[in-house]
Design a protein around this motif. Structure first.
Motif, PDB file in Angstrom:
ATOM      1  N   ALA A   9       0.870  -1.178   0.000  1.00  0.00           N
ATOM      2  CA  ALA A   9       0.000   0.000   0.000  1.00  0.00           C
ATOM      3  C   ALA A   9       0.906   1.227   0.000  1.00  0.00           C
ATOM      4  O   ALA A   9       1.643   1.467   0.964  1.00  0.00           O
ATOM      5  N   ILE A  10       0.870   1.987  -1.087  1.00  0.00           N
ATOM      6  CA  ILE A  10       1.868   3.039  -1.288  1.00  0.00           C
ATOM      7  C   ILE A  10       1.785   4.148  -0.242  1.00  0.00           C
ATOM      8  O   ILE A  10       2.815   4.680   0.168  1.00  0.00           O
ATOM      9  N   GLU A  11       0.603   4.524   0.185  1.00  0.00           N
ATOM     10  CA  GLU A  11       0.504   5.571   1.208  1.00  0.00           C
ATOM     11  C   GLU A  11       1.122   5.096   2.524  1.00  0.00           C
ATOM     12  O   GLU A  11       1.904   5.818   3.146  1.00  0.00           O
ATOM     13  N   THR A  12       0.807   3.867   2.918  1.00  0.00           N
ATOM     14  CA  THR A  12       1.351   3.308   4.159  1.00  0.00           C
ATOM     15  C   THR A  12       2.869   3.214   4.088  1.00  0.00           C
ATOM     16  O   THR A  12       3.577   3.588   5.026  1.00  0.00           O
ATOM     17  N   VAL A  46       0.438  12.560   2.554  1.00  0.00           N
ATOM     18  CA  VAL A  46       0.777  11.659   1.455  1.00  0.00           C
ATOM     19  C   VAL A  46      -0.521  11.176   0.823  1.00  0.00           C
ATOM     20  O   VAL A  46      -1.407  10.695   1.523  1.00  0.00           O
ATOM     21  N   SER A  47      -0.610  11.310  -0.498  1.00  0.00           N
ATOM     22  CA  SER A  47      -1.801  10.846  -1.225  1.00  0.00           C
ATOM     23  C   SER A  47      -1.382  10.002  -2.419  1.00  0.00           C
ATOM     24  O   SER A  47      -0.507  10.406  -3.186  1.00  0.00           O
ATOM     25  N   ILE A  62       2.268   6.529  -8.144  1.00  0.00           N
ATOM     26  CA  ILE A  62       2.469   7.978  -8.058  1.00  0.00           C
ATOM     27  C   ILE A  62       1.955   8.470  -6.713  1.00  0.00           C
ATOM     28  O   ILE A  62       0.851   8.095  -6.292  1.00  0.00           O
ATOM     29  N   VAL A  63       2.772   9.278  -6.050  1.00  0.00           N
ATOM     30  CA  VAL A  63       2.381   9.855  -4.762  1.00  0.00           C
ATOM     31  C   VAL A  63       2.526  11.375  -4.802  1.00  0.00           C
ATOM     32  O   VAL A  63       3.447  11.906  -5.431  1.00  0.00           O
ATOM     33  N   LEU A 126       7.080   6.270  -7.868  1.00  0.00           N
ATOM     34  CA  LEU A 126       7.890   5.277  -7.181  1.00  0.00           C
ATOM     35  C   LEU A 126       7.629   3.910  -7.786  1.00  0.00           C
ATOM     36  O   LEU A 126       6.473   3.509  -7.950  1.00  0.00           O
ATOM     37  N   ASP A 127       8.695   3.199  -8.140  1.00  0.00           N
ATOM     38  CA  ASP A 127       8.557   1.806  -8.541  1.00  0.00           C
ATOM     39  C   ASP A 127       8.684   0.966  -7.283  1.00  0.00           C
ATOM     40  O   ASP A 127       9.684   1.072  -6.552  1.00  0.00           O
TER      41      ASP A 127
END
Length: 133
Positions: A9-12, A46-47, A62-63, A126-127
């Motif tokens: 989970a990218i936000e976490t 952060v979104s 993408i964040v 981010l990859d």
């Protein structure tokens, strides 16, 4: 049955990464996905903003990083610091899930429309490495 690849989970992931790295530098910024009420003087939101899965084990995420502070220069510096930290993440042995980082939008002045307080925003791609499930 096909193997599933599950991505973090990218936000976490981003919140944990930035919180740890900012704290290590003595920065007391709050890092979260929502703006608390009352808003802390120094905040990073952060979104998740999209991305794609065009490779087998890596996915683009993408964040958007929004940074508030009481004064414009400090908000700008916080955004630059968060931007730099995320760009350096692929070389950080403590976080192997972030494999590449690229700037989509460098930090820009983006005042909070509700409060008019200083806020800067940056967008990164981010990859991240997934895991077989």
């Amino acid at each position: 049955m096909n193997e599933l690849v599950v991505y973090p989970a990218i936000e976490t992931l981003t919140i944990a990464y930035l919180s740890t790295r900012l704290a290590a530098r003595g920065d007391r910024a709050v890092v979260a996905t929502k703006v608390p009420n009352p808003r802390p003087d120094r905040l990073v939101r952060v979104s998740a903003a999209g991305g794609g899965n065009d490779r087998r084990i890596l996915a683009s995420r993408i964040v958007i990083i929004e940074c508030w502070d009481l004064h414009e220069p400090e908000a700008a510096q916080l955004a630059e610091l968060c931007h730099a930290l995320l760009l350096s993440a692929p070389r950080d042995p403590q976080e192997p899930r972030i494999r590449a980082a690229a700037t989509v939008g460098a930090p820009v002045n983006h005042p909070d429309p509700d409060t008019r307080h200083p806020r800067y925003q940056a967008t990164l791609d981010l990859d991240v490495r997934g895991q077989l499930a």
